[in-house]
Scaffold this motif. Sequence first.
Motif, mmCIF file in Angstrom:
data_model
loop_
_atom_site.group_PDB
_atom_site.id
_atom_site.type_symbol
_atom_site.label_atom_id
_atom_site.label_comp_id
_atom_site.label_asym_id
_atom_site.label_seq_id
_atom_site.Cartn_x
_atom_site.Cartn_y
_atom_site.Cartn_z
ATOM 1 N N ARG A 30 0.540 -1.032 -0.010
ATOM 2 C CA ARG A 30 -0.147 -0.030 -0.272
ATOM 3 C C ARG A 30 1.509 1.364 -0.185
ATOM 4 O O ARG A 30 0.930 2.233 -0.723
ATOM 5 N N SER A 31 1.743 0.964 1.059
ATOM 6 C CA SER A 31 2.616 1.851 1.109
ATOM 7 C C SER A 31 3.492 2.637 -0.742
ATOM 8 O O SER A 31 3.567 3.964 -1.048
ATOM 9 N N LYS A 32 3.703 2.025 -1.520
ATOM 10 C CA LYS A 32 4.452 1.698 -2.561
ATOM 11 C C LYS A 32 3.876 2.071 -3.333
ATOM 12 O O LYS A 32 3.669 3.049 -4.126
ATOM 13 N N SER A 33 2.383 2.207 -3.080
ATOM 14 C CA SER A 33 1.511 2.090 -4.243
ATOM 15 C C SER A 33 1.211 3.651 -4.262
ATOM 16 O O SER A 33 0.732 4.566 -5.366
ATOM 17 N N THR A 34 0.653 4.135 -3.262
ATOM 18 C CA THR A 34 0.835 5.776 -2.733
ATOM 19 C C THR A 34 2.010 5.945 -3.138
ATOM 20 O O THR A 34 1.540 7.397 -3.011
ATOM 21 N N GLN A 35 3.144 6.329 -3.061
ATOM 22 C CA GLN A 35 4.261 7.064 -3.119
ATOM 23 C C GLN A 35 4.296 7.008 -4.799
ATOM 24 O O GLN A 35 4.859 7.528 -4.719
ATOM 25 N N ARG A 36 3.782 6.003 -5.451
ATOM 26 C CA ARG A 36 3.754 6.314 -7.032
ATOM 27 C C ARG A 36 2.476 7.413 -7.549
ATOM 28 O O ARG A 36 3.125 8.009 -7.998
ATOM 29 N N ASP A 37 1.678 7.059 -6.885
ATOM 30 C CA ASP A 37 0.778 8.579 -6.916
ATOM 31 C C ASP A 37 1.020 9.568 -6.506
ATOM 32 O O ASP A 37 0.511 10.909 -6.730
ATOM 33 N N GLY A 38 1.323 10.049 -5.326
ATOM 34 C CA GLY A 38 2.590 10.951 -5.264
ATOM 35 C C GLY A 38 1.529 11.372 -3.922
ATOM 36 O O GLY A 38 1.644 12.618 -3.646
ATOM 37 N N GLU A 39 1.085 10.228 -3.420
ATOM 38 C CA GLU A 39 0.247 11.076 -2.066
ATOM 39 C C GLU A 39 0.532 10.144 -0.538
ATOM 40 O O GLU A 39 0.726 8.804 -1.144
ATOM 41 N N ASP A 40 0.658 10.358 0.058
ATOM 42 C CA ASP A 40 0.870 9.543 1.428
ATOM 43 C C ASP A 40 -0.388 9.215 1.993
ATOM 44 O O ASP A 40 -0.797 10.103 2.103
ATOM 45 N N SER A 44 2.314 13.478 4.197
ATOM 46 C CA SER A 44 3.358 13.873 4.051
ATOM 47 C C SER A 44 4.069 13.772 3.167
ATOM 48 O O SER A 44 5.233 14.229 2.741
ATOM 49 N N ALA A 45 3.582 13.652 1.958
ATOM 50 C CA ALA A 45 3.766 13.908 0.778
ATOM 51 C C ALA A 45 3.929 15.402 0.730
ATOM 52 O O ALA A 45 4.988 15.865 0.180
ATOM 53 N N GLY A 46 3.133 16.173 0.445
ATOM 54 C CA GLY A 46 3.249 17.635 1.220
ATOM 55 C C GLY A 46 4.611 18.067 1.252
ATOM 56 O O GLY A 46 5.924 18.947 0.677
ATOM 57 N N LEU A 47 4.878 17.563 2.517
ATOM 58 C CA LEU A 47 6.282 18.325 3.456
ATOM 59 C C LEU A 47 7.183 17.634 2.654
ATOM 60 O O LEU A 47 8.761 17.870 3.139
ATOM 61 N N LEU A 48 7.397 16.413 2.085
ATOM 62 C CA LEU A 48 8.115 16.080 1.313
ATOM 63 C C LEU A 48 8.708 16.358 0.263
ATOM 64 O O LEU A 48 9.682 17.107 -0.225
ATOM 65 N N LYS A 49 7.390 17.051 -0.282
ATOM 66 C CA LYS A 49 8.350 18.154 -1.365
ATOM 67 C C LYS A 49 8.349 19.609 -1.618
ATOM 68 O O LYS A 49 9.330 20.353 -1.930
ATOM 69 N N GLU A 50 7.952 20.052 0.401
ATOM 70 C CA GLU A 50 8.872 21.493 0.387
ATOM 71 C C GLU A 50 9.972 20.703 1.504
ATOM 72 O O GLU A 50 10.991 21.469 0.462
ATOM 73 N N VAL A 51 10.526 19.666 1.886
ATOM 74 C CA VAL A 51 11.594 19.421 2.024
ATOM 75 C C VAL A 51 12.971 18.858 0.320
ATOM 76 O O VAL A 51 13.797 19.669 0.290
ATOM 77 N N ARG A 52 12.319 18.562 -0.547
ATOM 78 C CA ARG A 52 12.381 18.441 -2.016
ATOM 79 C C ARG A 52 13.161 20.009 -2.158
ATOM 80 O O ARG A 52 14.162 20.132 -3.345
ATOM 81 N N ASN A 53 12.005 20.907 -2.353
ATOM 82 C CA ASN A 53 12.276 22.632 -2.886
ATOM 83 C C ASN A 53 13.539 22.951 -1.742
ATOM 84 O O ASN A 53 14.187 23.622 -2.274
#
Length: 141
Positions: A30-40, A44-53
């Motif tokens: 389930r975690s792998k499939s949500t990571q592929r979709d870009g959602e957690d 935490s996907a938004g947080l991850l995107k902010e960290v990457r920025n």
Amino acid sequence: DDASSRQDSYMRREMKYRVEITRLQSLADRSKSTQRDGEDTDGSAGLLKEVRNLHTDVQTGLDAMIQTTYAKFQARESDALRAFRMRIREVEEEIKAERERADDGKMEWVNKTVALRKELEALQETAIRLDQQYKLAKEES
């Protein structure tokens, strides 16, 4: 009796472990499939995107600092090289002037020696001539 209770205990633990493994595998899938979709599931996907920025911004800032430092280093290096070359020219000119001064003194002594040698030869010729005249005059008298 003791062996049978051990086997029952072993079977219960094995069943418990299999259930736990199945649960963890489904959670990982389930975690792998949500990571592929870009959602957690925990947002935490938004947080991850902010960290990457932020990471990209830091890298860009570091690249700019490196370029600035490199340019300053290049300028200092060219200034140092220019100063070094000027100093080499000055030293070469000093050495050339010193050699010329040393050569002037040597040439002066060489010229004096040549002049004295010529004068000595002329005086020797005069002495020989006068000695011959003295011998002739002595013979005549």
